[in-house]
Structure formats: structure tokens, C-alpha cells
Scaffold this active site. Structure first.
Site, PDB file in Angstrom:
ATOM      1  N   CYS A  92       0.857  -1.207   0.000  1.00 46.32           N
ATOM      2  CA  CYS A  92       0.000   0.000   0.000  1.00 46.32           C
ATOM      3  C   CYS A  92       0.888   1.249   0.000  1.00 46.32           C
ATOM      4  O   CYS A  92       0.583   2.241  -0.666  1.00 46.32           O
ATOM      5  CB  CYS A  92      -0.887   0.043   1.243  1.00 46.32           C
ATOM      6  SG  CYS A  92      -1.819  -1.453   1.535  1.00 46.32           S
TER       7      CYS A  92
ATOM      8  N   GLU B  17       5.262   8.011   5.586  1.00 50.87           N
ATOM      9  CA  GLU B  17       5.431   7.129   4.415  1.00 50.87           C
ATOM     10  C   GLU B  17       6.886   6.727   4.221  1.00 50.87           C
ATOM     11  O   GLU B  17       7.341   6.519   3.097  1.00 50.87           O
ATOM     12  CB  GLU B  17       4.936   7.834   3.137  1.00 50.87           C
ATOM     13  CG  GLU B  17       3.472   8.143   3.132  1.00 50.87           C
ATOM     14  CD  GLU B  17       2.622   6.940   2.802  1.00 50.87           C
ATOM     15  OE1 GLU B  17       3.187   5.872   2.550  1.00 50.87           O
ATOM     16  OE2 GLU B  17       1.395   7.082   2.837  1.00 50.87           O
TER      17      GLU B  17
HETATM   18  P1  TGC Z   1      11.787  -6.686   4.915  1.00 56.21           P
HETATM   19  O1  TGC Z   1      12.252  -7.905   5.634  1.00 56.21           O
HETATM   20  O2  TGC Z   1      12.722  -5.964   3.994  1.00 56.21           O
HETATM   21  O3  TGC Z   1      10.465  -6.999   4.074  1.00 56.21           O
HETATM   22  C1  TGC Z   1       9.403  -7.749   4.622  1.00 56.21           C
HETATM   23  C2  TGC Z   1       8.556  -8.251   3.461  1.00 56.21           C
HETATM   24  O4  TGC Z   1       7.983  -7.134   2.769  1.00 56.21           O
HETATM   25  C3  TGC Z   1       8.455  -7.115   1.400  1.00 56.21           C
HETATM   26  N1  TGC Z   1       8.661  -5.688   1.060  1.00 56.21           N
HETATM   27  C4  TGC Z   1       7.828  -5.017   0.259  1.00 56.21           C
HETATM   28  N2  TGC Z   1       6.739  -5.412  -0.420  1.00 56.21           N
HETATM   29  C5  TGC Z   1       6.105  -4.494  -1.154  1.00 56.21           C
HETATM   30  N3  TGC Z   1       6.516  -3.206  -1.226  1.00 56.21           N
HETATM   31  C6  TGC Z   1       7.604  -2.768  -0.558  1.00 56.21           C
HETATM   32  N4  TGC Z   1       7.964  -1.478  -0.620  1.00 56.21           N
HETATM   33  C7  TGC Z   1       8.316  -3.688   0.233  1.00 56.21           C
HETATM   34  N5  TGC Z   1       9.424  -3.615   1.035  1.00 56.21           N
HETATM   35  C8  TGC Z   1       9.617  -4.853   1.528  1.00 56.21           C
HETATM   36  C9  TGC Z   1       9.723  -7.925   1.406  1.00 56.21           C
HETATM   37  O5  TGC Z   1       9.992  -8.434   0.119  1.00 56.21           O
HETATM   38  C10 TGC Z   1       9.379  -9.003   2.405  1.00 56.21           C
HETATM   39  O6  TGC Z   1       8.507  -9.905   1.760  1.00 56.21           O
HETATM   40  P2  TGC Z   1       8.506 -11.479   2.145  1.00 56.21           P
HETATM   41  O7  TGC Z   1       7.566 -12.109   1.172  1.00 56.21           O
HETATM   42  O8  TGC Z   1       9.930 -11.923   1.995  1.00 56.21           O
HETATM   43  O9  TGC Z   1       8.018 -11.560   3.558  1.00 56.21           O
HETATM   44  O10 TGC Z   1      11.209  -5.687   5.993  1.00 56.21           O
HETATM   45  P3  TGC Z   1      11.928  -4.894   7.177  1.00 56.21           P
HETATM   46  O11 TGC Z   1      11.211  -5.245   8.434  1.00 56.21           O
HETATM   47  O12 TGC Z   1      13.424  -5.115   7.141  1.00 56.21           O
HETATM   48  O13 TGC Z   1      11.597  -3.372   6.822  1.00 56.21           O
HETATM   49  C11 TGC Z   1      12.033  -2.779   5.656  1.00 56.21           C
HETATM   50  C12 TGC Z   1      11.710  -1.263   5.644  1.00 56.21           C
HETATM   51  C13 TGC Z   1      12.487  -0.537   6.715  1.00 56.21           C
HETATM   52  C14 TGC Z   1      12.152  -0.756   4.290  1.00 56.21           C
HETATM   53  C15 TGC Z   1      10.210  -1.041   5.807  1.00 56.21           C
HETATM   54  O14 TGC Z   1       9.700  -1.575   6.920  1.00 56.21           O
HETATM   55  C16 TGC Z   1       9.789   0.419   5.691  1.00 56.21           C
HETATM   56  O15 TGC Z   1       9.498   0.849   4.584  1.00 56.21           O
HETATM   57  N6  TGC Z   1       9.687   1.212   6.826  1.00 56.21           N
HETATM   58  C17 TGC Z   1       9.118   2.536   6.786  1.00 56.21           C
HETATM   59  C18 TGC Z   1       7.747   2.490   7.448  1.00 56.21           C
HETATM   60  C19 TGC Z   1       6.761   3.376   6.788  1.00 56.21           C
HETATM   61  O16 TGC Z   1       6.945   3.866   5.674  1.00 56.21           O
HETATM   62  N7  TGC Z   1       5.634   3.620   7.462  1.00 56.21           N
HETATM   63  C20 TGC Z   1       4.581   4.377   6.880  1.00 56.21           C
HETATM   64  C21 TGC Z   1       3.324   4.275   7.696  1.00 56.21           C
HETATM   65  S1  TGC Z   1       1.872   4.824   6.841  1.00 56.21           S
HETATM   66  C22 TGC Z   1       2.027   6.466   6.734  1.00 56.21           C
HETATM   67  O17 TGC Z   1       2.987   7.074   7.065  1.00 56.21           O
HETATM   68  C23 TGC Z   1       0.866   7.138   6.149  1.00 56.21           C
HETATM   69  S2  TGC Z   1       1.000   8.857   6.040  1.00 56.21           S
HETATM   70  C24 TGC Z   1      -0.404   9.077   5.173  1.00 56.21           C
HETATM   71  C25 TGC Z   1      -0.675  10.459   4.743  1.00 56.21           C
HETATM   72  O18 TGC Z   1      -1.202  11.240   5.539  1.00 56.21           O
HETATM   73  O19 TGC Z   1      -0.464  10.732   3.530  1.00 56.21           O
HETATM   74  P1  FAD Z   2      11.362   6.610  14.062  1.00 57.80           P
HETATM   75  O1  FAD Z   2      11.175   5.354  13.324  1.00 57.80           O
HETATM   76  O2  FAD Z   2      11.476   6.546  15.547  1.00 57.80           O
HETATM   77  O3  FAD Z   2      12.652   7.345  13.482  1.00 57.80           O
HETATM   78  C1  FAD Z   2      13.276   8.463  14.152  1.00 57.80           C
HETATM   79  C2  FAD Z   2      14.537   8.832  13.357  1.00 57.80           C
HETATM   80  O4  FAD Z   2      15.426   7.712  13.307  1.00 57.80           O
HETATM   81  C3  FAD Z   2      14.193   9.182  11.899  1.00 57.80           C
HETATM   82  O5  FAD Z   2      15.005  10.260  11.477  1.00 57.80           O
HETATM   83  C4  FAD Z   2      14.589   7.919  11.132  1.00 57.80           C
HETATM   84  O6  FAD Z   2      14.975   8.203   9.794  1.00 57.80           O
HETATM   85  C5  FAD Z   2      15.765   7.422  11.953  1.00 57.80           C
HETATM   86  N1  FAD Z   2      15.956   5.967  11.798  1.00 57.80           N
HETATM   87  C6  FAD Z   2      15.092   4.971  12.136  1.00 57.80           C
HETATM   88  N2  FAD Z   2      15.600   3.775  11.804  1.00 57.80           N
HETATM   89  C7  FAD Z   2      16.803   4.014  11.224  1.00 57.80           C
HETATM   90  C8  FAD Z   2      17.819   3.194  10.637  1.00 57.80           C
HETATM   91  N3  FAD Z   2      17.666   1.864  10.545  1.00 57.80           N
HETATM   92  N4  FAD Z   2      18.917   3.786  10.145  1.00 57.80           N
HETATM   93  C9  FAD Z   2      19.061   5.147  10.197  1.00 57.80           C
HETATM   94  N5  FAD Z   2      18.155   5.968  10.736  1.00 57.80           N
HETATM   95  C10 FAD Z   2      17.037   5.410  11.231  1.00 57.80           C
HETATM   96  N6  FAD Z   2       1.434   6.154  10.095  1.00 57.80           N
HETATM   97  C11 FAD Z   2       0.406   5.331   9.746  1.00 57.80           C
HETATM   98  O7  FAD Z   2       0.499   4.113   9.928  1.00 57.80           O
HETATM   99  N7  FAD Z   2      -0.738   5.827   9.203  1.00 57.80           N
HETATM  100  C12 FAD Z   2      -0.924   7.154   8.979  1.00 57.80           C
HETATM  101  O8  FAD Z   2      -1.964   7.564   8.458  1.00 57.80           O
HETATM  102  C13 FAD Z   2       0.120   8.054   9.359  1.00 57.80           C
HETATM  103  N8  FAD Z   2      -0.056   9.398   9.225  1.00 57.80           N
HETATM  104  C14 FAD Z   2       0.883  10.257   9.735  1.00 57.80           C
HETATM  105  C15 FAD Z   2       0.607  11.626   9.770  1.00 57.80           C
HETATM  106  C16 FAD Z   2       1.543  12.497  10.312  1.00 57.80           C
HETATM  107  C17 FAD Z   2       1.221  13.945  10.398  1.00 57.80           C
HETATM  108  C18 FAD Z   2       2.792  12.017  10.768  1.00 57.80           C
HETATM  109  C19 FAD Z   2       3.833  12.971  11.298  1.00 57.80           C
HETATM  110  C20 FAD Z   2       3.057  10.664  10.748  1.00 57.80           C
HETATM  111  C21 FAD Z   2       2.101   9.764  10.248  1.00 57.80           C
HETATM  112  N9  FAD Z   2       2.306   8.372  10.292  1.00 57.80           N
HETATM  113  C22 FAD Z   2       1.308   7.508   9.922  1.00 57.80           C
HETATM  114  C23 FAD Z   2       3.501   7.829  10.945  1.00 57.80           C
HETATM  115  C24 FAD Z   2       4.741   7.860  10.078  1.00 57.80           C
HETATM  116  O9  FAD Z   2       4.695   6.898   9.069  1.00 57.80           O
HETATM  117  C25 FAD Z   2       5.976   7.640  11.005  1.00 57.80           C
HETATM  118  O10 FAD Z   2       6.112   8.831  11.761  1.00 57.80           O
HETATM  119  C26 FAD Z   2       7.235   7.338  10.228  1.00 57.80           C
HETATM  120  O11 FAD Z   2       7.163   6.069   9.605  1.00 57.80           O
HETATM  121  C27 FAD Z   2       8.493   7.390  11.124  1.00 57.80           C
HETATM  122  O12 FAD Z   2       8.305   6.703  12.311  1.00 57.80           O
HETATM  123  P2  FAD Z   2       8.662   7.420  13.726  1.00 57.80           P
HETATM  124  O13 FAD Z   2       8.023   8.773  13.722  1.00 57.80           O
HETATM  125  O14 FAD Z   2       8.317   6.477  14.791  1.00 57.80           O
HETATM  126  O15 FAD Z   2      10.229   7.671  13.667  1.00 57.80           O
END
Ligand code: TGC
Ligand code: FAD
Length: 392
Positions: free
Chosen positions: A246, A371
Site C-alpha cells: 500500500c 510514508e
Molecule cells: P523486509 O524484511 O525488507 O520486508 C518484509 C517483506 O515485505 C516485502 N517488502 C515489500 N513489499 C512491497 N513493497 C515494498 N515497498 C516492500 N518492502 C519490503 C519484502 O519483500 C518481504 O517480503 P517477504 O515475502 O519476503 O516476507 O522488511 P523490514 O522489516 O526489514 O523493513 C524494511 C523497511 C524498513 C524498508 C520497511 O519496513 C519500511 O518501509 N519502513 C518505513 C515504514 C513506513 O513507511 N511507514 C509508513 C506508515 S503509513 C504512513 O505514514 C501514512 S501517512 C499518510 C498520509 O497522511 O499521507
Molecule cells: P522513528 O522510526 O522513531 O525514526 C526516528 C529517526 O530515526 C528518523 O530520522 C529515522 O529516519 C531514523 N531511523 C530509524 N531507523 C533508522 C535506521 N535503521 N537507520 C538510520 N536511521 C534510522 N502512520 C500510519 O500508519 N498511518 C498514517 O496515516 C500516518 N499518518 C501520519 C501523519 C503524520 C502527520 C505524521 C507525522 C506521521 C504519520 N504516520 C502515519 C507515521 C509515520 O509513518 C511515522 O512517523 C514514520 O514512519 C516514522 O516513524 P517514527 O516517527 O516512529 O520515527
């Protein structure tokens, strides 16, 4: 806020790469932003309030699920059309784009991709019409960049599960009708499910005191022994790749959206610098200001080309998650730097709400974090080019 005088800037004539339909969509959304969003957004941001009355209009311009097929209520458009909509909305405000991104990529996309036929028919048409609004719960108080360590979990109780835990920083949470929630089974497997407002034990407290995305509602999703029918669990996905897929869609949309915010800042600074006189001449005539403006349009142009190409790859199902990470990281950082420079061009006027720049800058501080943070996307690129995983 001053009248919206925005003019689009397209230095390399990228409009020529678009179809007639794309241009029509662009004009429709741009006109809607000028008429409906620009006149009210500053006031809502100042009051830290979400302009809920805009939801039907967003649905009408096709901002909810543009690429979801028409049989489920979407518009059946391509990925470039989705990007254009995100760009025009974020030109107005990142918070409004956020609402549309979450609804489209984080709620409708997983229901469409992983849901049962019944789930698709039950939720998608209402979500497309804005009659139902959704949120997406992945992040937790102790799990942000590392969502795989989530502790929200559910217990199997026959025809239903019992869900416990909490999600934090969730866009749209305070007013959502449904939440797409990712949680672990007792066996530690990640599954997605739809939790509906009104289910006993489910609450969505709002997060206050944000300096960023003030016109977007952010909150928690709290689950206290919530009884979720098994028919609400997505049958077609398990594991972290579910929520991460997603994110690919949402990050792609953000890479377009950020260009919108950058264009608005550049356009404001360009106009202001040609009108503002100091030392007997427009400040746009000074070399230092020209350097700032010339660098801004160069970076915007590079981002427009990068994003258009990514859209083509996405349409062909060839865009990799790492390519999407590169575009999200580059374009959001580009927009943030342009907002900071543009603010300086306006001098003191840059800090007040009459101009949109400071609001964009503060919004982008969230966009650069959510994201996947700036650093996390860099590490995804690093892993892709070296084959070595810096996370583990
Ligand atoms: P890892 O072991 O690398 O991967 C686990 C499984 O996931 C697969 N995978 C993906 N699949 C699809 N798309 C991707 N981008 C994928 N990245 C990895 C991977 O192949 C594996 O699959 P399988 O079949 O082998 O199990 O996972 P990891 O635990 O080491 O984490 C990797 C990492 C750090 C890159 C990932 O967790 C990450 O992207 N972290 C950032 C978290 C994040 O972006 N959170 C966002 C929350 S939602 C949000 O912020 C909404 S804001 C909404 C708004 O207001 O607009
Ligand atoms: P952390 O993961 O604690 O990271 C803190 C700092 O450490 C960052 O600078 C990061 O880059 C760094 N860091 C972490 N790991 C590493 C590493 N391995 N190596 C080097 N540096 C590292 N989430 C949802 O699920 N749904 C939503 O709708 C959503 N909406 C949001 C809306 C807003 C306004 C905001 C601010 C956040 C939202 N989020 C949502 C959450 C967002 O996805 C997280 O804030 C984001 O993924 C980072 O997580 P964290 O804030 O816990 O930072």
C-alpha cells in the site's frame, strides 16, 4: 490568504507528454483547488481544523480511488492521472492531499487488492463517493520505521477475532468511519482487517498541538478487546508485504504531490520578487535572488521528469519499490528546500498566512517523515544498489 494567483510552470514542456484526458483532469482539479480550497485553507490551518465540508467536492473531482475500476465506484484512470490529482491537491495543501492519499492508496487500494468480493462491494463504492472515510493503521507508539515489530495483535475466537493494541499518528483517524488495521495473529503473522467505527472498544482520540499538517486530522486508533468479525479480515494477503505494498502506491502519489507544493512556493516567490522593490529595483533583478529562483525551477523540472517517467513505469507495472523510494525522497526534500528558500525571498512577508509558503514548509516537515523517512528511503536505495541490507 491573498487571492490565489497560481500559474503553472512547465519549463521542459512536460504537458506535451500527457494525454488530452490527463490535461482535462488537471484543469478540473486545479479549478476546484482555486475555487474551493484556496479561499478557506489558511483559516482551517490556523485553527488546526480539517475542512470536512470539502469531502463531497473531493469525491466529485475523482480524488478518491481514481485508479480503482469503475465497477467498484472508482474512475478507472491510470497512474499518471492519479499523480496529477495528487499534485494539484498538494499545490493547495499537503493535508488535503493526505486525506485523498490515505483514502485512495491506503484504504481503497488494500480493500481492492487483498479484499474479498463482499468486502470490495461493501466498502469501495461508498469510499469513492466520500460517504465513508477511511484511515490506515500501521505505525504504533513504539514502532515507526520498523513496523515489523508491531505489537497490536488479535486472538482467534471462532467466527471473530479479539483485537488489542494501539496505532499512533494516524491521518483521518478522528473522523474515519473505517480503519484498515495491520495486526499480528497469535502465531506472529501480520494480517490486515477493516475495523468499523461503532465496534465496542474501538476509539480514535485526536492528536493536538501539531505545527504541521494543521488542516489534516491526526489521531490514534485504540483497540480494547475489539470484536472484529472474521469476514472483515483480508483473505488475500499476509506478512509485512501487505502494508508495504500500500505504501508503494501512496509514496508514488506523494512524489507527484510534493511537486505541487514546490510549484506553489516557486510561483509565489517569483511573482513577489518581480513586484517587490528595494534599492530602487525589483529584488528579482539581484543575482542572489535569481540564483535561488533559477535553482528552484531546475529542481522542479528534474522532479517533473523523474515523476513522469515513474508514472509510465507504474502504468506498465514495472516501477520497483526502490524506484518509488527514490522519487518520494528526492521530491519531498526538493519541495522542502524550495519552501525554505522561497520563504526567504519574501522576507518578513514570508512568515505570515497571507502567503502559502510557510504553511507548505511546515506541512512538508511531516511529509518528509511519513510514508518512510528521508533516511529510510536513502537506505532502501542503498540496499537496492549494493545488495546489502543496512537495516539488519
Ligand atoms: P523486509 O524484511 O525488507 O520486508 C518484509 C517483506 O515485505 C516485502 N517488502 C515489500 N513489499 C512491497 N513493497 C515494498 N515497498 C516492500 N518492502 C519490503 C519484502 O519483500 C518481504 O517480503 P517477504 O515475502 O519476503 O516476507 O522488511 P523490514 O522489516 O526489514 O523493513 C524494511 C523497511 C524498513 C524498508 C520497511 O519496513 C519500511 O518501509 N519502513 C518505513 C515504514 C513506513 O513507511 N511507514 C509508513 C506508515 S503509513 C504512513 O505514514 C501514512 S501517512 C499518510 C498520509 O497522511 O499521507
Ligand atoms: P522513528 O522510526 O522513531 O525514526 C526516528 C529517526 O530515526 C528518523 O530520522 C529515522 O529516519 C531514523 N531511523 C530509524 N531507523 C533508522 C535506521 N535503521 N537507520 C538510520 N536511521 C534510522 N502512520 C500510519 O500508519 N498511518 C498514517 O496515516 C500516518 N499518518 C501520519 C501523519 C503524520 C502527520 C505524521 C507525522 C506521521 C504519520 N504516520 C502515519 C507515521 C509515520 O509513518 C511515522 O512517523 C514514520 O514512519 C516514522 O516513524 P517514527 O516517527 O516512529 O520515527
Amino acid at each position: 490568504m491573498a487571492a490565489d494567483k497560481f500559474e503553472f510552470h512547465d519549463y521542459y514542456l512536460t504537458e506535451e507528454l500527457l494525454t488530452e484526458e490527463h490535461r482535462l483532469i488537471r484543469e478540473t482539479v486545479r479549478a476546484w483547488v482555486k475555487k474551493e480550497l484556496s479561499p478557506v485553507i489558511e483559516d482551517y490551518a490556523q485553527r488546526a481544523d480539517f475542512p470536512k465540508h470539502l469531502i463531497p467536492g473531493l469525491a466529485e473531482i475523482g480524488a478518491f480511488g481514481p485508479y480503482i475500476p469503475a465497477e467498484y465506484g472508482g474512475s478507472g484512470l491510470d497512474q499518471i492521472a492519479y499523480g496529477i490529482i495528487m499534485q494539484e491537491l498538494e499545490r493547495g495543501d499537503s493535508g488535503i492531499r493526505s486525506t485523498a492519499s490515505v483514502q485512495s492508496s491506503l484504504v481503497m487500494y488494500p480493500i481492492y487488492s487483498f479484499g474479498s468480493e463482499e468486502q470490495k462491494r461493501k466498502y469501495l463504492p461508498k469510499l469513492a463517493k466520500g460517504e465513508m472515510m477511511g484511515s490506515f493503521g500501521l505505525t504504533e507508539p513504539n514502532q515507526g520505521s520498523d513496523p515489523g515489530g508491531m505489537t497490536t495483535w488479535f486472538k482467534d475466537e471462532g467466527d471473530h477475532v479479539i483485537l488489542n493494541g494501539a496505532k499512533m499518528w494516524i491521518s483521518n483517524a478522528p473522523f474515519c468511519d473505517i480503519a484498515v488495521v495491520w495486526a499480528k495473529s497469535e502465531a506472529g503473522e501480520i494480517h490486515g482487517m477493516v475495523v468499523e467505527r461503532g465496534m465496542e472498544g474501538f476509539s480514535t482520540p485526536e492528536t493536538h498541538s501539531k505545527w504541521s499538517l494543521r488542516a489534516s486530522a491526526t489521531g490514534e486508533l485504540v483497540f480494547d478487546n475489539v470484536k472484529v468479525p472474521k469476514e472483515n479480515i483480508f483473505p488475500n494477503v499476509k506478512g509485512l508485504k501487505g502494508p508495504l505494498s500500500c505504501l508503494n502506491s501512496a509514496r508514488y502519489g506523494i512524489s507527484w504531490g510534493a511537486i505541487g507544493a514546490a510549484l506553489d512556493c516557486y510561483d509565489t516567490a517569483l511573482r513577489y520578487s518581480k513586484e517587490r522593490m528595494q534599492f530602487g529595483r525589483p529584488i528579482a533583478g539581484f543575482q542572489l535572488q535569481q540564483k535561488k529562483l533559477a535553482e528552484m525551477i531546475t529542481e522542479i523540472t528534474k522532479a517533473q521528469l523523474l515523476t513522469w517517467r515513474l508514472g509510465v513505469l507504474k502504468n506498465e507495472n514495472r516501477a520497483t519499490p526502490a524506484q518509488i523510494s527514490m522519487a518520494k525522497r528526492n521530491n519531498v526534500n526538493m519541495a522542502l528546500e524550495i519552501a525554505r528558500e522561497a520563504r526567504q525571498i519574501l522576507g518578513a512577508m514570508g512568515i505570515i498566512g497571507e502567503y502559502s509558503i510557510m504553511r507548505h514548509m511546515m506541512n512538508l516537515e511531516s511529509v518528509v517523515t511519513y510514508e518512510g523517512t528521508h533516511d529510510i528511503h536513502l537506505l532502501i536505495t542503498g540496499m537496492d544498489i549494493t545488495g546489502l541490507n543496512a537495516f539488519k
